[in-house]
Design an enzyme around this catalytic site. Structure first.
Site, PDB file in Angstrom:
ATOM      1  N   ASN A  84      -9.013   1.620  -3.776  1.00 28.37           N
ATOM      2  CA  ASN A  84     -10.287   2.312  -3.655  1.00 28.37           C
ATOM      3  C   ASN A  84     -10.770   2.841  -5.004  1.00 28.37           C
ATOM      4  O   ASN A  84      -9.962   3.228  -5.850  1.00 28.37           O
ATOM      5  CB  ASN A  84     -10.185   3.455  -2.635  1.00 28.37           C
ATOM      6  N   ALA A 107     -19.018  -8.768   3.167  1.00 30.27           N
ATOM      7  CA  ALA A 107     -19.651  -7.621   3.838  1.00 30.27           C
ATOM      8  C   ALA A 107     -18.838  -7.327   5.085  1.00 30.27           C
ATOM      9  O   ALA A 107     -18.329  -8.251   5.739  1.00 30.27           O
ATOM     10  CB  ALA A 107     -21.096  -7.941   4.203  1.00 30.27           C
ATOM     11  N   CYS A 145     -19.870   1.322  -0.445  1.00 28.77           N
ATOM     12  CA  CYS A 145     -20.106   0.778  -1.787  1.00 28.77           C
ATOM     13  C   CYS A 145     -21.521   0.892  -2.349  1.00 28.77           C
ATOM     14  O   CYS A 145     -21.664   1.098  -3.551  1.00 28.77           O
ATOM     15  CB  CYS A 145     -19.657  -0.674  -1.820  1.00 28.77           C
ATOM     16  N   PHE A 198     -29.057  -4.656  -6.065  1.00 29.66           N
ATOM     17  CA  PHE A 198     -30.216  -5.424  -5.585  1.00 29.66           C
ATOM     18  C   PHE A 198     -30.311  -5.386  -4.057  1.00 29.66           C
ATOM     19  O   PHE A 198     -31.390  -5.252  -3.495  1.00 29.66           O
ATOM     20  CB  PHE A 198     -30.136  -6.885  -6.070  1.00 29.66           C
ATOM     21  N   LYS A 225     -21.198  -7.809 -10.165  1.00 27.51           N
ATOM     22  CA  LYS A 225     -20.832  -7.199  -8.876  1.00 27.51           C
ATOM     23  C   LYS A 225     -21.675  -5.943  -8.615  1.00 27.51           C
ATOM     24  O   LYS A 225     -22.252  -5.771  -7.537  1.00 27.51           O
ATOM     25  CB  LYS A 225     -19.330  -6.877  -8.869  1.00 27.51           C
ATOM     26  N   ASP A 255       0.856  -1.189   0.000  1.00 26.14           N
ATOM     27  CA  ASP A 255       0.000   0.000   0.000  1.00 26.14           C
ATOM     28  C   ASP A 255       0.894   1.242   0.000  1.00 26.14           C
ATOM     29  O   ASP A 255       2.022   1.205   0.509  1.00 26.14           O
ATOM     30  CB  ASP A 255      -0.891   0.004   1.259  1.00 26.14           C
ATOM     31  N   GLU A 259     -15.125  -8.900  -5.212  1.00 25.96           N
ATOM     32  CA  GLU A 259     -15.245  -9.395  -3.834  1.00 25.96           C
ATOM     33  C   GLU A 259     -16.666  -9.122  -3.314  1.00 25.96           C
ATOM     34  O   GLU A 259     -17.191  -8.046  -3.507  1.00 25.96           O
ATOM     35  CB  GLU A 259     -14.203  -8.693  -2.953  1.00 25.96           C
ATOM     36  N   PHE A 276     -21.348   2.441  10.142  1.00 23.91           N
ATOM     37  CA  PHE A 276     -22.495   2.272   9.232  1.00 23.91           C
ATOM     38  C   PHE A 276     -23.256   0.985   9.498  1.00 23.91           C
ATOM     39  O   PHE A 276     -24.370   0.806   9.025  1.00 23.91           O
ATOM     40  CB  PHE A 276     -22.056   2.382   7.772  1.00 23.91           C
TER      41      PHE A 276
END
Ligand code: NAD
Ligand code: UGA
Length: 480
Positions: free
Chosen positions: A94, A172, A280, A230, A224, A37, A169, A342
């Site tokens: 990201n 969750a 997302c 949905f 994805k 990173d 991916e 969240f």
């Protein structure tokens, strides 16, 4: 021809790159995983001896890190070295919504993906499989291929070649380790069968073969986005019905239970809450909207746009209810906010409904004391974009005298946080908020005090018996 894989590189050590590579490393002890990173602080945290200081909180992650780190899993900022040695490279950076320029507010900003592809083109050696792990707009693989194709040789003038695969991916947050361990499916999109089999060989170590799906690359990218759209649509649907419940006397929990029994609908993802958050859902739907608009499919674009619009309206609706119930004004009133992430079991606050609701209440002049078991004061400050007040916990009168101020509370253990509060708002469904002693809390609050439960997690009888007023999401009888 079989492609042998030994060294894996992952560009991006975030909420996806970190846990995903950790799971792979734990399942494939003979392979080497280098997670790199550009963010030094993040990498330092991944390497922290104290596992409670990892950059992300995710149940089960610490145990897996303890098993794999510095054995076959390495976190570093040495991007060049990791790319040079890799047989396969996951791009896991990201992809937020663009804030300016063409497609601003809807399409994804691909600058980090592009930078990663350029780094791969510069440093890779021989043949390399490049995997899109980030969620990307349909046909991004083409962009990556174009960048890679222009590089026939690397910085050392050695010949190089690539195949690009899509492997989105589906984890969750909060359940990432469980989701990675037992995924509903693994999607591998591409057109080179050998490259797809090479990636499949990694997953085969623990994922049953019937759960690994091969598709063309564009279907994989679109699947994805569609999957998230949905899921978000279900949350917006149930939240819209919660508003109807509140005015008709119906109860959203009963409605959810009843419709969830229909096997065609299913019972998951039907919990009404303060509105979906996370990095997302909104971004991916807006991406779909952009795609539809680009191809002139206006009705399709409008359909998906409305899922986001309802979510924004719903968050605003909740802050307005709080103000109305508190006699139309919250100015100088102390309100306790429980939960800022969240969702529960994560320290992530991106797009959290709590941000919008707290900002709205601060604008109305409320003074907020905010507690979340995993979100730091510094993170809340960044999100609210207002400095916390410096007044001490005991110095309640000077805090109350302010208007539109907030402060952080590390703990709720001694209940002092509730002193002189007019209301308690539950915005994240953390387990510890289910066990609060409302009888003790009510004695500390200013009557007629309110509890606003946007997650339906508290024992309503206990709250009522404690003499508190209660508003609960989608509860037509309680909220009259
Ligand atoms: P994140 O912001 O947590 O992590 C991304 C990391 O990439 C950051 O640490 C950043 O410093 C690093 N990075 C950016 N450019 C780089 C470069 N050129 N070289 C090296 N490192 C670089 O993001 P995330 O939540 O992990 O999401 C990553 C992608 O996965 C996104 O496309 C997202 O939509 C998708 N996704 C996220 C989730 C989730 O639950 N968060 C789930 C599924 C898919
Ligand atoms: C979501 C998807 O569930 C993942 O499959 C996907 O990989 C990921 O997005 C991604 O691409 O980033 P995540 O955002 O981490 O995962 O969490 P979810 O459990 O989907 O929750 C999203 C939001 O919806 C949260 O704010 C949550 O509180 C809310 N939600 C969820 C509800 O209000 N009600 C529900 O019944 C379910």
């Amino acid at each position: 021809m079989e492609i042998l894989i030994k060294n894996i590189c992952c560009i991006g050590a975030g909420y996806v790159g970190g846990p995903t590579m950790t799971m792979m490393a734990s399942k494939c002890p003979d392979l080497i995983f280098n997670v790199v990173d550009i963010n030094k602080t993040r990498i330092t945290s991944w390497n922290n001896e104290d596992l409670s200081k990892l950059p992300i909180f995710e149940p089960g992650l610490e145990e897996l890190i303890a098993k794999t780190r510095n054995k076959n899993l390495f976190f570093s900022t040495n991007i060049k070295e990791a790319i040079e040695s890799a047989d396969i490279i996951f791009i896991s950076v990201n992809t937020p919504t663009k804030t300016k320029g063409l497609g601003a507010g809807k399409s994804s900003d691909l600058k980090w993906v592009e930078a990663s592809a350029r780094q791969v083109a510069k440093y890779s050696k021989g043949y390399t499989i490049v995997v899109e792990k980030s969620t990307l707009p349909v046909r991004t693989a083409e962009v990556i291929e174009n960048i890679l194709k222009t590089a026939k040789t690397n910085s050392k003038k050695e010949e190089i070649s690539f195949d690009v695969l899509s492997n989105p991916e589906f984890l969750a947050e909060g359940t990432a380790i469980k989701d990675l361990d037992k995924p509903d499916r693994v999607l591998i999109g591409g057109d080179n069968k050998n490259a797809m089999i090479a990636l499949n060989n990694i997953y085969k170590a623990w994922v049953p073969e019937d759960k690994i799906l091969f598709t063309n690359i564009w279907s994989s990218e679109l699947a994805k986005l569609t999957s998230n759209a949905f899921l978000a649509q279900r949350v917006s649907s149930i939240n819209s019905i919660s508003a109807i419940c509140e005015v008709t006397g119906a109860d959203i929990r009963e409605v959810s239970r009843a419709i969830g029994k229909d096997s065609r609908i299913g019972s998951k993802f039907l919990d009404s809450g303060p509105g979906f958050g996370g990095s997302c859902f909104k971004k991916d739907i807006l991406n779909l909207v952009y795609l539809a608009e680009y191809f002139g499919l206006t009705e399709v674009a409008n359909f998906w746009q409305s899922v986001v619009q309802i979510n924004t309206w719903h968050q605003k609706r909740i802050s307005e209810i709080v103000v109305k119930k508190l006699f139309g004004t919250v100015t100088n009133k102390k309100l306790v906010v429980l939960g800022f992430a969240f969702k529960a079991n994560t320290n992530d606050t991106r797009e959290s409904a709590a941000i919008t609701i707290c900002k709205n209440l601060l604008n109305e002049g409320a003074n907020l004391v905010i507690h979340d078991p995993k979100v730091t004061a510094c993170q809340i400050e960044n999100d609210l974009d207002i400095n916390p007040t410096k007044s001490l916990e005991t110095d309640i009168s000077s805090f109350i005298a302010k208007s539109g101020a907030w402060k952080h509370s590390k703990s709720i253990d001694n209940l002092a946080i509730f002193n002189d509060a007019y209301a308690v708002l539950i915005l994240t469904e953390w387990g510890e908020f289910r066990k609060l002693n409302w009888n003790d809390i009510s004695k500390r609050m200013v009557p007629p005090a309110w509890v606003f439960d946007s997650r339906s997690i508290i024992n309503t009888d206990e709250v009522r018996e404690a003499g508190l007023n209660l508003w609960r999401i989608g509860d037509g009888l309680e909220n009259k």
